[in-house]
Design a protein around this motif. Structure first.
Motif, PDB file in Angstrom:
ATOM      1  N   ILE A  12      -5.302 -58.532  39.298  1.00 26.39           N
ATOM      2  CA  ILE A  12      -4.674 -57.360  38.659  1.00 26.39           C
ATOM      3  C   ILE A  12      -4.022 -57.845  37.367  1.00 26.39           C
ATOM      4  O   ILE A  12      -2.965 -58.484  37.367  1.00 26.39           O
ATOM      5  CB  ILE A  12      -3.630 -56.723  39.604  1.00 26.39           C
ATOM      6  CG1 ILE A  12      -4.303 -56.201  40.888  1.00 26.39           C
ATOM      7  CG2 ILE A  12      -2.857 -55.607  38.886  1.00 26.39           C
ATOM      8  CD1 ILE A  12      -5.202 -54.991  40.727  1.00 26.39           C
TER       9      ILE A  12
ATOM     10  N   HIS B  57      -4.591 -42.719  41.800  1.00 30.32           N
ATOM     11  CA  HIS B  57      -5.776 -42.887  42.653  1.00 30.32           C
ATOM     12  C   HIS B  57      -5.394 -43.395  44.046  1.00 30.32           C
ATOM     13  O   HIS B  57      -4.288 -43.893  44.243  1.00 30.32           O
ATOM     14  CB  HIS B  57      -6.776 -43.874  42.020  1.00 30.32           C
ATOM     15  CG  HIS B  57      -6.237 -45.262  41.876  1.00 30.32           C
ATOM     16  ND1 HIS B  57      -5.322 -45.617  40.906  1.00 30.32           N
ATOM     17  CD2 HIS B  57      -6.474 -46.398  42.589  1.00 30.32           C
ATOM     18  CE1 HIS B  57      -5.020 -46.895  41.031  1.00 30.32           C
ATOM     19  NE2 HIS B  57      -5.695 -47.398  42.044  1.00 30.32           N
TER      20      HIS B  57
ATOM     21  N   ASP C 193      -7.137 -46.313  46.361  1.00 31.15           N
ATOM     22  CA  ASP C 193      -8.110 -47.367  46.052  1.00 31.15           C
ATOM     23  C   ASP C 193      -9.471 -47.079  46.679  1.00 31.15           C
ATOM     24  O   ASP C 193      -9.553 -46.657  47.844  1.00 31.15           O
ATOM     25  CB  ASP C 193      -7.592 -48.725  46.549  1.00 31.15           C
ATOM     26  CG  ASP C 193      -6.364 -49.160  45.760  1.00 31.15           C
ATOM     27  OD1 ASP C 193      -6.424 -49.107  44.524  1.00 31.15           O
ATOM     28  OD2 ASP C 193      -5.352 -49.521  46.395  1.00 31.15           O
TER      29      ASP C 193
ATOM     30  N   LEU D  16      -0.451 -55.856  47.266  1.00 33.63           N
ATOM     31  CA  LEU D  16      -0.493 -56.428  45.913  1.00 33.63           C
ATOM     32  C   LEU D  16       0.710 -57.332  45.736  1.00 33.63           C
ATOM     33  O   LEU D  16       1.840 -56.924  46.030  1.00 33.63           O
ATOM     34  CB  LEU D  16      -0.437 -55.272  44.892  1.00 33.63           C
ATOM     35  CG  LEU D  16      -0.200 -55.628  43.426  1.00 33.63           C
ATOM     36  CD1 LEU D  16      -1.316 -56.496  42.866  1.00 33.63           C
ATOM     37  CD2 LEU D  16      -0.089 -54.334  42.580  1.00 33.63           C
TER      38      LEU D  16
ATOM     39  N   THR E   8       5.271 -49.682  39.104  1.00 31.44           N
ATOM     40  CA  THR E   8       4.184 -48.906  39.739  1.00 31.44           C
ATOM     41  C   THR E   8       4.800 -47.696  40.440  1.00 31.44           C
ATOM     42  O   THR E   8       5.900 -47.793  40.997  1.00 31.44           O
ATOM     43  CB  THR E   8       3.420 -49.780  40.756  1.00 31.44           C
ATOM     44  OG1 THR E   8       2.954 -50.957  40.081  1.00 31.44           O
ATOM     45  CG2 THR E   8       2.220 -49.051  41.349  1.00 31.44           C
TER      46      THR E   8
ATOM     47  N   TRP F 250       9.159 -54.125  39.944  1.00 30.80           N
ATOM     48  CA  TRP F 250       8.767 -55.413  40.490  1.00 30.80           C
ATOM     49  C   TRP F 250       9.711 -56.509  40.012  1.00 30.80           C
ATOM     50  O   TRP F 250      10.263 -56.423  38.917  1.00 30.80           O
ATOM     51  CB  TRP F 250       7.361 -55.795  40.015  1.00 30.80           C
ATOM     52  CG  TRP F 250       6.267 -54.859  40.400  1.00 30.80           C
ATOM     53  CD1 TRP F 250       5.819 -53.788  39.689  1.00 30.80           C
ATOM     54  CD2 TRP F 250       5.453 -54.926  41.568  1.00 30.80           C
ATOM     55  NE1 TRP F 250       4.777 -53.176  40.343  1.00 30.80           N
ATOM     56  CE2 TRP F 250       4.523 -53.859  41.498  1.00 30.80           C
ATOM     57  CE3 TRP F 250       5.410 -55.780  42.675  1.00 30.80           C
ATOM     58  CZ2 TRP F 250       3.567 -53.628  42.487  1.00 30.80           C
ATOM     59  CZ3 TRP F 250       4.458 -55.550  43.654  1.00 30.80           C
ATOM     60  CH2 TRP F 250       3.557 -54.486  43.564  1.00 30.80           C
TER      61      TRP F 250
ATOM     62  N   TRP G 208       0.861 -50.949  50.949  1.00 31.27           N
ATOM     63  CA  TRP G 208       0.784 -49.489  51.053  1.00 31.27           C
ATOM     64  C   TRP G 208      -0.411 -49.079  51.893  1.00 31.27           C
ATOM     65  O   TRP G 208      -1.317 -49.865  52.154  1.00 31.27           O
ATOM     66  CB  TRP G 208       0.731 -48.836  49.670  1.00 31.27           C
ATOM     67  CG  TRP G 208      -0.472 -49.112  48.814  1.00 31.27           C
ATOM     68  CD1 TRP G 208      -1.594 -48.357  48.729  1.00 31.27           C
ATOM     69  CD2 TRP G 208      -0.651 -50.196  47.891  1.00 31.27           C
ATOM     70  NE1 TRP G 208      -2.466 -48.904  47.803  1.00 31.27           N
ATOM     71  CE2 TRP G 208      -1.903 -50.037  47.272  1.00 31.27           C
ATOM     72  CE3 TRP G 208       0.138 -51.305  47.521  1.00 31.27           C
ATOM     73  CZ2 TRP G 208      -2.412 -50.921  46.322  1.00 31.27           C
ATOM     74  CZ3 TRP G 208      -0.358 -52.193  46.583  1.00 31.27           C
ATOM     75  CH2 TRP G 208      -1.614 -51.992  45.995  1.00 31.27           C
TER      76      TRP G 208
ATOM     77  N   HIS H 209      -1.337 -44.025  44.029  1.00 34.48           N
ATOM     78  CA  HIS H 209      -0.474 -44.841  43.164  1.00 34.48           C
ATOM     79  C   HIS H 209      -1.039 -44.917  41.756  1.00 34.48           C
ATOM     80  O   HIS H 209      -2.219 -44.606  41.523  1.00 34.48           O
ATOM     81  CB  HIS H 209      -0.288 -46.243  43.748  1.00 34.48           C
ATOM     82  CG  HIS H 209      -1.568 -47.002  43.926  1.00 34.48           C
ATOM     83  ND1 HIS H 209      -2.402 -46.790  45.000  1.00 34.48           N
ATOM     84  CD2 HIS H 209      -2.164 -47.944  43.173  1.00 34.48           C
ATOM     85  CE1 HIS H 209      -3.453 -47.588  44.906  1.00 34.48           C
ATOM     86  NE2 HIS H 209      -3.341 -48.291  43.794  1.00 34.48           N
TER      87      HIS H 209
ATOM     88  N   ALA I 270      -0.342 -47.562  38.138  1.00 33.19           N
ATOM     89  CA  ALA I 270       0.417 -48.589  37.411  1.00 33.19           C
ATOM     90  C   ALA I 270       0.904 -47.955  36.103  1.00 33.19           C
ATOM     91  O   ALA I 270       0.237 -47.096  35.537  1.00 33.19           O
ATOM     92  CB  ALA I 270      -0.486 -49.777  37.115  1.00 33.19           C
TER      93      ALA I 270
ATOM     94  N   ARG J 274       1.356 -59.204  32.553  1.00 31.26           N
ATOM     95  CA  ARG J 274       1.661 -58.727  33.912  1.00 31.26           C
ATOM     96  C   ARG J 274       0.460 -59.127  34.762  1.00 31.26           C
ATOM     97  O   ARG J 274      -0.675 -58.738  34.465  1.00 31.26           O
ATOM     98  CB  ARG J 274       1.837 -57.217  33.921  1.00 31.26           C
ATOM     99  CG  ARG J 274       2.072 -56.613  35.313  1.00 31.26           C
ATOM    100  CD  ARG J 274       2.098 -55.103  35.170  1.00 31.26           C
ATOM    101  NE  ARG J 274       2.515 -54.390  36.363  1.00 31.26           N
ATOM    102  CZ  ARG J 274       1.693 -53.982  37.327  1.00 31.26           C
ATOM    103  NH1 ARG J 274       0.396 -54.232  37.260  1.00 31.26           N
ATOM    104  NH2 ARG J 274       2.169 -53.294  38.349  1.00 31.26           N
TER     105      ARG J 274
ATOM    106  N   ARG K   6      -4.589 -58.326  44.332  1.00 34.90           N
ATOM    107  CA  ARG K   6      -4.634 -57.302  45.385  1.00 34.90           C
ATOM    108  C   ARG K   6      -5.658 -57.699  46.442  1.00 34.90           C
ATOM    109  O   ARG K   6      -6.727 -58.208  46.103  1.00 34.90           O
ATOM    110  CB  ARG K   6      -5.033 -55.964  44.764  1.00 34.90           C
ATOM    111  CG  ARG K   6      -4.872 -54.789  45.710  1.00 34.90           C
ATOM    112  CD  ARG K   6      -5.313 -53.499  45.048  1.00 34.90           C
ATOM    113  NE  ARG K   6      -6.720 -53.247  45.320  1.00 34.90           N
ATOM    114  CZ  ARG K   6      -7.487 -52.380  44.650  1.00 34.90           C
ATOM    115  NH1 ARG K   6      -6.976 -51.676  43.655  1.00 34.90           N
ATOM    116  NH2 ARG K   6      -8.742 -52.201  44.974  1.00 34.90           N
TER     117      ARG K   6
HETATM  118  C1  SIN Z   1      -3.830 -50.974  41.798  1.00 36.16           C
HETATM  119  O1  SIN Z   1      -4.194 -49.923  41.298  1.00 36.16           O
HETATM  120  O2  SIN Z   1      -4.217 -51.310  42.903  1.00 36.16           O
HETATM  121  C2  SIN Z   1      -2.854 -51.863  41.063  1.00 36.16           C
HETATM  122  C3  SIN Z   1      -1.558 -51.203  40.833  1.00 36.16           C
HETATM  123  C4  SIN Z   1      -0.691 -51.949  39.869  1.00 36.16           C
HETATM  124  O3  SIN Z   1      -1.200 -52.703  39.024  1.00 36.16           O
HETATM  125  O4  SIN Z   1       0.523 -51.767  39.916  1.00 36.16           O
END
Ligand code: SIN
Length: 367
Positions: free
Chosen positions: A148, A171, A173, A186, A198, A305, A313, A320, A322, A332, A336
């Motif tokens: 990520i 989305h 995942d 993650l 996030t 974070w 999750w 979620h 980002a 960053r 994951r």
């Molecule tokens: C993701 O979409 O799984 C990553 C979320 C993130 O980068 O905070």
């Protein structure tokens, strides 16, 4: 766009790093963007019977919760933060309890975690077969880990993000797979000075916050979830599509196998159309549902974070996104792991979270 010779040379060096040696925090600090995109092709995913370890949880989750020094609900509807636990040290029972807790609370946060890449894979396998991403970058010799990191120094990547609105990122995942993700986690190990939070939203409360007429209207409908974004990513970047990113049909309201609660299973990221509706009908209904989720601040949680935090999750119970507000201000990075679960289903006898809470409250009042 084929990788240039310089990329290939770096990939050769990276490919000698074994899973045991993988220190992703060190790797990103030494090399910056290190994710590999090997030119390999994986066969389509095979259906499997999902045995959710949350079914083996103690309903009180005592083994997990009694080991914590602090358990804080971050908002009423979603999100709990747990202190005093290392995920790398959990017993089998504690992992089962975690599966149930995450199914109930949507997302659970842990700080200062020592979980390594290798341990993350072993931990993830407890919850279901690990998904290998069809186009995203992964560390050398660890295809079941998704790196990520937005390569925002890359002008093409920056351009793509510049054309997106913040809300476009919501989305669940890999919802385009026949058996999409269940519990997912993650670890973020590298952060800019500020930014890169996030957001998660509760898919249970998204259902509960619809009027009874809308709840009735959407129950029983089905929608197409599409891997088109990942196919497009492969086309634009030139990175290989390592496995087909399919389209699949899922119920718009699904039942969670552990809690039995209904959740609203659509999102802007991958849901494209409602089966049997005209395009205009489908666009109008989906746009309403996407906005309902994205503007539902009373069922969202925003996580700030720290380096080495882990969020766990349940993709069946949450969405979620980002927050990409840090481009130009530092790296960053995280990784994951995405265990897959059952094919989404709707049980017409299932209840909503609110209904169950109301029933419990009324029993407690009588006692
Ligand atoms: C993701 O979409 O799984 C990553 C979320 C993130 O980068 O905070």
């Amino acid at each position: 766009m084929p990788p240039n010779t310089e990329d290939t040379k770096v990939d050769d060096e990276l490919s000698r790093i074994t899973l045991e040696e993988l220190d992703l925090k060190k790797l990103v600090r030494e090399r910056g963007f290190y994710g590999v995109h090997p030119d390999v092709y994986y066969p389509p995913l095979e259906p499997f019977e999902h045995k959710d370890p949350g079914h083996l949880a103690d309903p009180t989750k005592a083994a997990l919760l009694n080991a914590a020094t602090k358990v804080i609900d971050v908002t009423p509807n979603i999100g709990t933060e747990i202190h005093g636990i290392q995920l790398s040290q959990l017993s089998e029972q504690q992992k089962n309890d975690l599966a149930l807790l995450v199914a109930e609370r949507g997302v659970v946060f842990f700080r200062s975690q020592d979980l390594t890449a290798k341990q993350a894979l072993e931990f993830g396998r407890h919850f279901g077969p690990l998904h290998v991403h069809n186009v995203g970058p992964h560390p050398p010799n660890a295809p079941e880990i998704l790196t990520i990191q937005v390569d925002h120094e890359n002008p093409k990547v920056r351009e793509r993000y510049a054309l997106r609105s913040a809300g476009d990122g919501w989305h669940n995942d890999i919802s385009y797979e026949l058996q999409p993700a269940g519990l997912t986690f993650l670890k973020i190990d590298t952060l800019p000075k500020v930014g890169g939070d996030t957001l998660w939203a509760s898919a249970y409360t998204a259902y509960d916050r619809l009027s009874p007429a809308w709840q009735k209207f959407v129950e029983g409908l089905e929608a197409v979830h599409s891997g088109d974004v990942h196919r497009e990513t492969a086309r634009i970047t030139g990175y290989p599509l390592r496995r087909e990113a399919p389209d699949n049909v899922h119920p718009i309201v699904r039942t969670h196998p552990l809690t039995g609660w209904k959740s609203l299973y659509v999102q802007r990221g991958f849901t494209r159309r409602i089966v049997g509706f005209t395009k205009r009908e489908s666009d109008a209904v989906l746009e309403f549902l996407f906005n309902h989720i994205e503007s539902g601040h009373d069922f969202q949680v925003r996580f700030r974070w720290q380096e080495d935090s882990i969020a766990v999750w349940d993709n069946r119970a949450t969405y979620h996104t980002a927050i990409n507000d840090y481009f130009g201000n530092g790296i960053r990075h995280g990784f994951r792991v995405t265990p897959t679960a059952e094919r989404p289903y709707f049980d017409p006898n299932s209840k909503s979270r609110q209904q169950v809470l109301d029933e419990k409250a009324s029993v407690a009042k009588k006692d």
